[in-house]
Design an enzyme around this catalytic site. Structure first.
Site, mmCIF file in Angstrom:
data_model
loop_
_atom_site.group_PDB
_atom_site.id
_atom_site.type_symbol
_atom_site.label_atom_id
_atom_site.label_comp_id
_atom_site.label_asym_id
_atom_site.label_seq_id
_atom_site.Cartn_x
_atom_site.Cartn_y
_atom_site.Cartn_z
ATOM 1 N N HIS A 86 0.860 -1.189 0.000
ATOM 2 C CA HIS A 86 0.000 0.000 0.000
ATOM 3 C C HIS A 86 0.894 1.236 0.000
ATOM 4 O O HIS A 86 1.829 1.325 0.786
ATOM 5 C CB HIS A 86 -0.908 0.029 1.236
ATOM 6 C CG HIS A 86 -1.765 1.256 1.260
ATOM 7 N ND1 HIS A 86 -2.969 1.330 0.592
ATOM 8 C CD2 HIS A 86 -1.561 2.473 1.811
ATOM 9 C CE1 HIS A 86 -3.478 2.540 0.762
ATOM 10 N NE2 HIS A 86 -2.640 3.250 1.494
ATOM 11 N N ASP A 165 -14.979 3.074 7.391
ATOM 12 C CA ASP A 165 -13.913 3.948 6.908
ATOM 13 C C ASP A 165 -14.399 4.822 5.765
ATOM 14 O O ASP A 165 -14.060 6.009 5.704
ATOM 15 C CB ASP A 165 -12.695 3.130 6.454
ATOM 16 C CG ASP A 165 -11.664 4.044 5.812
ATOM 17 O OD1 ASP A 165 -11.186 4.950 6.520
ATOM 18 O OD2 ASP A 165 -11.382 3.899 4.613
ATOM 19 N N ARG A 172 -14.090 13.287 7.069
ATOM 20 C CA ARG A 172 -12.798 13.939 7.339
ATOM 21 C C ARG A 172 -12.400 14.852 6.189
ATOM 22 O O ARG A 172 -11.825 15.918 6.392
ATOM 23 C CB ARG A 172 -11.717 12.874 7.557
ATOM 24 C CG ARG A 172 -11.865 12.148 8.891
ATOM 25 C CD ARG A 172 -11.018 10.902 8.910
ATOM 26 N NE ARG A 172 -9.641 11.177 8.564
ATOM 27 C CZ ARG A 172 -8.824 10.321 7.938
ATOM 28 N NH1 ARG A 172 -9.255 9.117 7.618
ATOM 29 N NH2 ARG A 172 -7.599 10.659 7.658
ATOM 30 N N SER A 187 -7.483 4.241 9.148
ATOM 31 C CA SER A 187 -8.225 4.169 7.880
ATOM 32 C C SER A 187 -7.532 3.193 6.921
ATOM 33 O O SER A 187 -8.161 2.279 6.375
ATOM 34 C CB SER A 187 -8.289 5.585 7.285
ATOM 35 O OG SER A 187 -8.616 5.567 5.935
ATOM 36 N N LYS A 191 -8.649 -1.243 6.178
ATOM 37 C CA LYS A 191 -8.947 -1.831 4.868
ATOM 38 C C LYS A 191 -7.992 -2.984 4.567
ATOM 39 O O LYS A 191 -8.383 -4.007 4.012
ATOM 40 C CB LYS A 191 -8.854 -0.756 3.776
ATOM 41 C CG LYS A 191 -10.057 0.177 3.795
ATOM 42 C CD LYS A 191 -9.931 1.335 2.840
ATOM 43 C CE LYS A 191 -8.960 2.370 3.363
ATOM 44 N NZ LYS A 191 -9.018 3.683 2.798
HETATM 45 N N1 URA Z 1 -5.704 6.913 2.483
HETATM 46 C C1 URA Z 1 -6.666 6.304 3.195
HETATM 47 O O1 URA Z 1 -7.171 5.255 2.828
HETATM 48 N N2 URA Z 1 -7.082 6.905 4.332
HETATM 49 C C2 URA Z 1 -6.552 8.065 4.789
HETATM 50 O O2 URA Z 1 -6.953 8.527 5.831
HETATM 51 C C3 URA Z 1 -5.547 8.674 4.037
HETATM 52 C C4 URA Z 1 -5.134 8.061 2.880
#
Ligand code: URA
Length: 431
Positions: A86, A165, A172, A187, A191
């Site tokens: 990621h 999320d 946010r 966040s 995932k």
């Molecule tokens: N990417 C995400 O999935 N969440 C965040 O808060 C920032 C970047």
């Protein structure tokens, strides 16, 4: 139904720098997801978290509470080990494209559930959708069967993966609470934990084109995420990487696919190759292959073969011509010397304004829009030579893109120091 807690009490606790318990966090995330807690109450909570931070136990509880709001994938039936990557996002960051097939060519499964771009950072799915016929949405059966047969899958995440999320991130985004380490870490990791990968390599960026400009803050984010992954049973490491200058020479969608294919063919820009190889080594080490010869798999075409199978399996034609822009505008070097700076953020914003990115999640992107760079910091340039080319289908977009690029690059004299923010890979963070 009688609610277990009062949300206003929880907001007071966080506002006054108190610590929320596991039960309070579980309830809060569940109650927000089912619509009991209102957006304005959750915005007060996220602002309190943004301002006052969270303890390690609270960040872990928040992450696991978000995982629990949706489905959790299970790869235990798969004959291959799973490993994923990621990136926290950057300008010209197409690394997933060469990386997933490269790692899969070693018999490892790479389940890449990706997103679309928002703002100046591009989205992997938007880039791949420039390949004629390629489909981002797969059924669960298609996903598992491609993972088994090809090893690499890059597709859209189902809305049922950590749905809390999705809701929280949208809130946010409009309340000025994105850049909070506990909120970003929970966040991203909710995932990835829900995705079910056994191992995870994080590419945590710092610099002009990254979420976190400051390397010390990006290190803190990396350490927080590595701890969260490790505590949840996912073998996790992070690389801290430089996003002060755009990655590679292509920023956009189709042009980033073209550059990725060059890397898979054994060529491509040095920084894209270096980062792809470094991340591939980390992913394969976590999957039990620390000595995998990743350079050889790029050089001898194994990674390219896997790329072609990966694209075909999702309906794409890996041999098809990629879209070309209706209009291009070349910017020439105003003087001779050395390109001493090329700042990532304005180039990312310019590509976005040209149509490569979107301002709202529902907007379409232009697949051929973007920027091709013809020089990188440190290169000698001659007055009148092309420095970069802007592409778009709507020429009215050129002015706004050129506006943001004013002052985004500098030509200095031979011997001037080059402002590229230092080495590409600054450090490695482990548990
Ligand atoms: N990417 C995400 O999935 N969440 C965040 O808060 C920032 C970047």
């Amino acid at each position: 139904m009688i609610e277990q807690f009062d949300v206003v009490d929880l907001i007071h606790t966080k506002r006054d720098r108190g610590i929320l318990s596991t039960d309070q966090i579980n309830w809060m995330i569940d109650a927000y997801t089912r619509g009991y807690i209102a957006d304005e109450q959750m915005s007060a909570m996220t602002m309190a978290i943004y301002l006052n931070g969270m303890e390690r136990s609270e960040i872990r509880d928040l992450t696991l509470a978000m995982v629990a709001t949706g489905e959790r994938l299970d790869f235990s039936g798969l004959s291959k080990k799973t490993t994923d990557k990621h990136s926290t996002g950057g300008v010209g960051d197409k690394i997933t494209l060469p990386l997933a097939p490269l790692v899969a060519s070693f018999g490892v499964a790479v389940p890449q559930l990706s997103g679309r771009g928002l703002g100046h950072t591009g989205g992997t799915l938007d880039k791949l959708e420039s390949i004629p016929g390629w489909r981002a949405h797969l059924s669960t059966e298609e996903f598992y069967s491609q993972l088994d047969a090809v090893g690499a899958v890059v597709c859209a995440a189902s809305a049922d993966l950590a749905p809390a999320d999705g809701k929280l991130y949208a809130l946010r985004d409009i309340t000025g609470t994105v850049e909070s380490i506990p909120l970003i870490a929970s966040s991203i990791m909710s995932k990835k934990i829900a995705e079910g990968t056994a191992a995870l390599v994080l590419d945590v960026k710092f610099g002009s084109g990254a979420f976190m400009k400051d390397p010390a803050r990006s290190r803190e984010l990396a350490e927080t995420m590595v701890r969260l992954g490790t505590d949840a049973g996912v073998a996790t490491v992070a690389l801290l990487t430089n996003m002060n200058v755009p990655l590679g020479l292509a920023i956009g969608n189709a042009n980033e696919v073209r550059e990725s294919v060059e890397v898979l063919a054994g060529g491509g820009p040095a920084d894209v190759i270096e980062l792809t190889l470094a991340l591939a080594r980390e992913m394969l080490a976590l999957a039990g292959q620390p000595d995998a010869d990743v350079e050889a798999a790029l050089a001898d075409g194994r990674a390219m073969d896997t790329w072609r199978r990966m694209i075909s399996a999702q309906g794409g034609d890996p041999s098809a011509a990629l879209p070309t822009p209706r209009e291009s505008h070349v910017v020439l070097a105003p003087s001779s010397g050395v390109l001493v700076s090329q700042e990532a953020l304005p180039f990312g914003v310019a590509a976005w304004r040209l149509g490569a990115g979107r301002a709202r999640q529902q907007d379409p992107v232009q697949h051929a829009a973007g920027i091709d760079l013809h020089a990188k910091p440190g290169d000698l340039v001659t007055a009148g030579q092309p420095l970069f080319t802007l592409h778009t289908d709507e020429p009215a977009r050129f002015d706004r893109a050129l506006e943001v690029l004013e002052g985004a690059y500098t030509i200095g004299s031979v011997g001037d120091s080059v402002d590229d923010g230092g080495p590409l890979i600054l450090d490695r963070v482990t548990a």
